[in-house]
Scaffold this active site. Structure first.
Site, mmCIF file in Angstrom:
data_model
loop_
_atom_site.group_PDB
_atom_site.id
_atom_site.type_symbol
_atom_site.label_atom_id
_atom_site.label_comp_id
_atom_site.label_asym_id
_atom_site.label_seq_id
_atom_site.Cartn_x
_atom_site.Cartn_y
_atom_site.Cartn_z
ATOM 1 N N GLU A 128 -11.058 2.055 -2.542
ATOM 2 C CA GLU A 128 -12.001 1.379 -3.421
ATOM 3 C C GLU A 128 -13.273 0.871 -2.728
ATOM 4 O OE1 GLU A 128 -9.964 -1.551 -5.819
ATOM 5 O OE2 GLU A 128 -8.876 0.005 -6.911
ATOM 6 N N GLU A 244 -4.002 5.071 -7.976
ATOM 7 C CA GLU A 244 -3.486 3.825 -8.531
ATOM 8 C C GLU A 244 -3.660 3.844 -10.043
ATOM 9 O OE1 GLU A 244 -5.173 0.236 -6.961
ATOM 10 O OE2 GLU A 244 -4.946 0.848 -4.854
#
Length: 309
Positions: A128, A244
């Site tokens: 991320e 995710e």
């Protein structure tokens, strides 16, 4: 490791836990549970930046490296693929220029350490990217990190994802290096007011409590988001890995199970591999206190009937 990772789960909050956040002990028996349930892959988020020197050569703490090794060995010895990443390097995202040399040095050490490991171990360069680490800064740093890895691991599967926290909508801004052993990743938590309702670290999340997930509009949004990602993957010749996706424990279990089933089934229909977030803490599909799977979530992920044993 081929570039299709199948069905996976994150062993989150074990090697990446933040101060004050949930933490999961890295018990070997958890890998038995994952393999026995029928998963193919474990994603191991690792907060290397909290366990390495602040100055050059940025040496990783050997005791922490041994903990990561234990997780890698536990997964590989049970026939699982394993993805090791760099997780929660927030300082890099806040000040990319200052931390880029350390980030590259970390990958130099990680890659060299695991160079002799079997091909079922893959690397994910950064979880991320966000903040000041915009696409214009992340793309060249990604290419540099890949070059560092390739110096010792020329053929290992490497996972790359876009800035803006690996969001599906950020894929078009990802510059993909010319490399035949890449896999692209996105994370999927839409709609946020459902998946993160009640999450303590999200401002205003308590106001979302009670938000369900059940109508055609919700389903169509998922279809559109994932179809767009799949189209990007086809255009670039890259397999997609949803590294995710998950819904927080304060959402209603019925809605969590419906959402999880739908995202998982759409991903598989589109040829994507995936890893659920996460095994055993606040999004967990497994209940460590009871020592058993939360059956609605296990069935949502694996699609098989409820077990009696």
């Amino acid at each position: 490791m081929d570039r299709g990772l199948g069905r996976g789960i994150n062993i989150g909050n074990a090697l990446d836990a933040l101060d004050g956040g949930p933490e999961l002990p890295l018990h070997e028996r958890y890998f038995d549970e994952v393999a026995g349930a029928g998963f193919d892959t474990v994603r191991l988020p690792v907060r290397w930046s909290a366990h390495a020197a602040a100055t050059a050569p940025y040496t990783i703490d050997p005791a922490f490296l041994a903990r990561v090794d234990a997780g890698v060995h536990a997964a590989l010895s049970r026939g699982l693929n394993v993805v090791v990443n760099v997780h929660h390097y927030d300082e890099l995202c806040a000040a990319p220029a200052a931390h880029a040399p350390r980030f590259l040095a970390l990958w130099g050490q990680i890659a060299a350490h695991y160079a002799g490991y079997e091909a079922r171990l893959g690397f994910e360069l950064l979880n991320e990217p966000h903040g000041a680490l915009t696409a214009s800064r992340w793309n060249p740093l990604l290419a540099q990190a890949l070059a560092v890895v390739r110096a010792s691991n020329p053929d290992r599967t490497v996972i790359v994802g876009p800035a803006d926290r690996n969001d599906v909508a950020a894929l078009p801004a990802l510059a993909v290096p010319d490399d035949g052993h890449l896999l692209a990743t996105v994370h999927y938590y839409a709609p946020l007011d459902f998946t993160h309702q009640g999450a303590s670290w999200v401002a205003g999340a308590d106001a979302w409590l009670g938000r369900g997930w059940e109508d055609a509009g919700d389903e169509n949004a998922v279809r559109d988001d994932l179809a767009g990602a799949a189209a990007w993957g086809r255009q670039h010749g890259l397999p997609l890995f949803i590294g995710e996706f998950g819904a927080h424990e304060r959402a209603g279990m019925d809605s969590r199970a419906r959402w999880t089933t739908f995202v998982r089934s759409e991903a598989e229909r589109l040829g994507m591999s995936w890893a659920y977030w996460e095994f055993g803490t606040d999004f967990g599909a497994f209940d460590p206190e009871r020592g058993s799977w939360r059956e609605p979530l296990r069935r949502a992920l694996l699609g098989d009937p409820e077990r009696t044993a």
